[in-house]
Enzyme design. Structure first.
Site, PDB file in Angstrom:
ATOM      1  N   SER A  49       0.827  -1.201   0.000  1.00 28.41           N
ATOM      2  CA  SER A  49       0.000   0.000   0.000  1.00 28.41           C
ATOM      3  C   SER A  49       0.862   1.252   0.000  1.00 28.41           C
ATOM      4  O   SER A  49       1.992   1.256   0.513  1.00 28.41           O
ATOM      5  CB  SER A  49      -0.906  -0.009   1.237  1.00 28.41           C
ATOM      6  N   GLN A  70      -0.749   4.341   6.553  1.00 24.43           N
ATOM      7  CA  GLN A  70      -0.248   3.497   5.464  1.00 24.43           C
ATOM      8  C   GLN A  70       0.975   2.708   5.910  1.00 24.43           C
ATOM      9  O   GLN A  70       1.118   1.528   5.608  1.00 24.43           O
ATOM     10  CB  GLN A  70       0.117   4.371   4.266  1.00 24.43           C
ATOM     11  N   HIS A  81       0.787  -0.778   7.610  1.00 22.39           N
ATOM     12  CA  HIS A  81       0.363  -1.956   6.859  1.00 22.39           C
ATOM     13  C   HIS A  81       1.457  -3.012   6.796  1.00 22.39           C
ATOM     14  O   HIS A  81       1.215  -4.201   6.988  1.00 22.39           O
ATOM     15  CB  HIS A  81       0.001  -1.564   5.418  1.00 22.39           C
ATOM     16  N   GLU A 122      -1.251   5.093  -5.101  1.00 22.95           N
ATOM     17  CA  GLU A 122      -2.496   4.358  -4.860  1.00 22.95           C
ATOM     18  C   GLU A 122      -3.533   5.305  -4.258  1.00 22.95           C
ATOM     19  O   GLU A 122      -4.682   5.355  -4.693  1.00 22.95           O
ATOM     20  CB  GLU A 122      -2.221   3.191  -3.905  1.00 22.95           C
ATOM     21  N   HIS A 123      -3.127   6.041  -3.232  1.00 23.07           N
ATOM     22  CA  HIS A 123      -3.987   7.031  -2.580  1.00 23.07           C
ATOM     23  C   HIS A 123      -3.341   8.407  -2.730  1.00 23.07           C
ATOM     24  O   HIS A 123      -2.169   8.571  -2.390  1.00 23.07           O
ATOM     25  CB  HIS A 123      -4.149   6.731  -1.089  1.00 23.07           C
ATOM     26  N   ASP A 156     -10.697   3.590   2.976  1.00 23.60           N
ATOM     27  CA  ASP A 156     -10.348   2.218   3.360  1.00 23.60           C
ATOM     28  C   ASP A 156     -11.561   1.444   3.853  1.00 23.60           C
ATOM     29  O   ASP A 156     -11.658   0.231   3.634  1.00 23.60           O
ATOM     30  CB  ASP A 156      -9.301   2.239   4.478  1.00 23.60           C
ATOM     31  N   GLU A 204      -4.469  -7.796 -47.773  1.00 25.39           N
ATOM     32  CA  GLU A 204      -3.685  -8.495 -46.739  1.00 25.39           C
ATOM     33  C   GLU A 204      -3.314  -9.912 -47.152  1.00 25.39           C
ATOM     34  O   GLU A 204      -2.615 -10.607 -46.422  1.00 25.39           O
ATOM     35  CB  GLU A 204      -4.473  -8.534 -45.424  1.00 25.39           C
ATOM     36  N   HIS A 228     -11.120 -14.222 -46.673  1.00 27.06           N
ATOM     37  CA  HIS A 228     -11.829 -13.079 -46.109  1.00 27.06           C
ATOM     38  C   HIS A 228     -12.521 -12.279 -47.220  1.00 27.06           C
ATOM     39  O   HIS A 228     -13.688 -11.900 -47.117  1.00 27.06           O
ATOM     40  CB  HIS A 228     -10.854 -12.154 -45.367  1.00 27.06           C
TER      41      HIS A 228
END
Length: 453
Positions: A250, A278, A281, A346-347, A380, A435, A440
């Site tokens: 985190s 944070q 964690h 992340e935050h 959170d 191509e 096709h």
């Protein structure tokens, strides 16, 4: 805690350590686990459970009645926690439903005779993995299960490591019951239940969910946090199963200018509190801040030191701050924005004056928290936004977990006679032949009205 000037940031970032999730030893161990589960199924799962988990239950599936019982027990022993989880579940449900509304079917005639469209289809079976280690993240049950049910997933599987009694953590089970009830999902086992629970942990759980075993149904998508072993398993099995993303440690970045505060010490203390939230964690978690001067930086450090004295997780937080804690002193907001977009946190917290003026300039973040009151911890747990977010700069290319992770956007084509159809058909014939794919070209040509005549 490292403090640097902004002109030193490029050198710092260039020499920054590689991703924590990149670990050859972990990859080697996980590869063995996956191969064993692929070959031996439940037998391998139980073998690894006896090696890595607190118990190795003979029966891997847990009756959903255990979730109902866990909720009833927790309501008696810790009613405030149940009420907090129920409030969080309600907010997550309301937000997830709003997200789901943004995805819709449509069909439009883009040219005469050419009708193109899209359909939004939920995956049939999804899985939520919830770790049960040092910090059993039972709040992630709500964050992962509720968006899945809001998306319309037909069957959801919850997997979490067994405790000594052979069952996942009782709070994880209780949270599962709350999530199901919030979404109107019956846990009556006499009916066809949309929720299954398994007491399986670690990389072996990811392998079982991705590959299927005698007991565990194979799923279409796996979501949820986990250890580096879980992250490695998700990475290695991606393609055989869908995943949300590879979650690393985190991280948070707080940008402050002190202009909207009459008390810099108080603002510094709030920043310190959020950075420590944070840091606690994991020793690999990253807590960072951008401030306009050294005095502000020093006040944050002093506030951290004061808070660490009484923080139960101080040992972990200190290790994190030593490994990756960083305060950058910026010269102006343009510089702060540039650094933030490179870090891709992340935050991202903005404690700056005129925040609305700058929001559009920030391009890379998992979730944005605007103003001093908008503490990241509300994201959170209880404010409704999801806390399962991209880490290790992956916010450059993806957002957080939402209903969309459980949805497939597929396209449709319906044709009718008309000039637009004939133009598209003719273009397809020309391109296919150019191509070198004559089959096709002939397929397109066979639908020509002029050639039919």
């Amino acid at each position: 805690m490292k403090i640097i000037e902004s002109n030193d940031f490029e050198t710092y970032w260039k020499n920054y350590s590689k991703k924590v999730t990149d670990d050859p030893k972990t990859e080697k161990t996980v590869k063995k686990i996956i191969n064993a589960v692929r070959k031996d199924g439940d037998k391998a799962v139980r073998k690894f459970a006896s090696k890595f988990d607190k118990s190795s239950p003979q029966k891997l599936e847990v009756p959903v009645s255990e979730a109902k019982l866990a909720l009833e027990t927790l309501r008696t022993s810790d009613k405030p926690l149940v009420e907090a989880l129920e409030l969080a579940a309600k907010n997550i449900y309301n937000f997830s439903n709003k997200q789901r509304e943004q995805f819709s079917d449509f069909e439009t005639e883009i040219d005469i005779g050419l009708f193109t469209g899209q359909k939004i289809i939920p995956v049939q079976r999804a899985a939520v993995y919830i770790p049960g280690g040092r910090f059993p993240l039972f709040s992630s049950v709500l964050m992962c299960m509720i968006p899945a049910f809001c998306a319309g997933v037909e069957e959801l599987i919850l997997s979490s490591p067994p405790m000594e009694n052979g069952l996942p953590d009782k709070r994880t089970l209780a949270a599962a019951a709350i999530a199901a009830q919030t979404c109107g999902i019956s846990l009556d086992e006499t009916n066809r239940c949309k929720l299954k629970i398994f007491a399986i942990g670690g990389a072996q759980a990811i392998a079982a969910l991705a590959l299927g075993t005698e007991s565990v149904p194979r799923v279409d998508v796996i979501t949820g946090p986990g250890s580096r072993f879980v992250a490695a398993a998700k990475r290695m099995l991606f393609g055989e199963v869908g995943i949300d993303f590879i979650a690393g440690p985190s991280d948070i970045l707080v940008i402050a200018d002190g202009k909207d505060s009459t008390n810099i010490e108080q603002t510094a203390d709030l920043i310190a509190a959020d950075m420590l939230a944070q840091a606690e964690h994991d020793p690999d978690a990253r807590a960072r801040a951008l401030v306009p001067n050294r005095e502000f930086a020093d006040k944050i450090v002093a506030a951290m030191e004061k808070r660490l004295v009484n923080l139960p997780t101080a040992e972990i937080a200190c290790a994190s701050l030593k490994n990756g804690g960083l305060i950058i002193i910026y010269s102006n907001m343009e510089e702060a924005v540039s650094i933030s977009n490179k870090i891709a946190p992340e935050h991202l917290e903005l404690q700056i004056a005129d925040a609305d003026k700058w929001i559009s300039r920030f391009k890379n973040y998992g979730s944005l928290f605007i103003g001093e009151l908008s503490a990241e911890v509300l994201g959170d747990y209880s404010a409704g936004v999801n806390h399962t977010l991209p880490t290790e700069t992956s916010a450059r290319f993806t957002g957080g977990l939402s209903a969309r992770h459980f949805l497939k956007t597929v396209t449709t084509l319906r044709c009718a006679k008309g000039d637009g159809f004939e133009r598209a058909r003719n273009a397809a014939e020309i391109i296919g032949r150019a191509e070198g794919l004559e089959g096709h070209a002939l397929s397109a040509a066979s639908r020509s009205e002029s050639k039919k005549n």
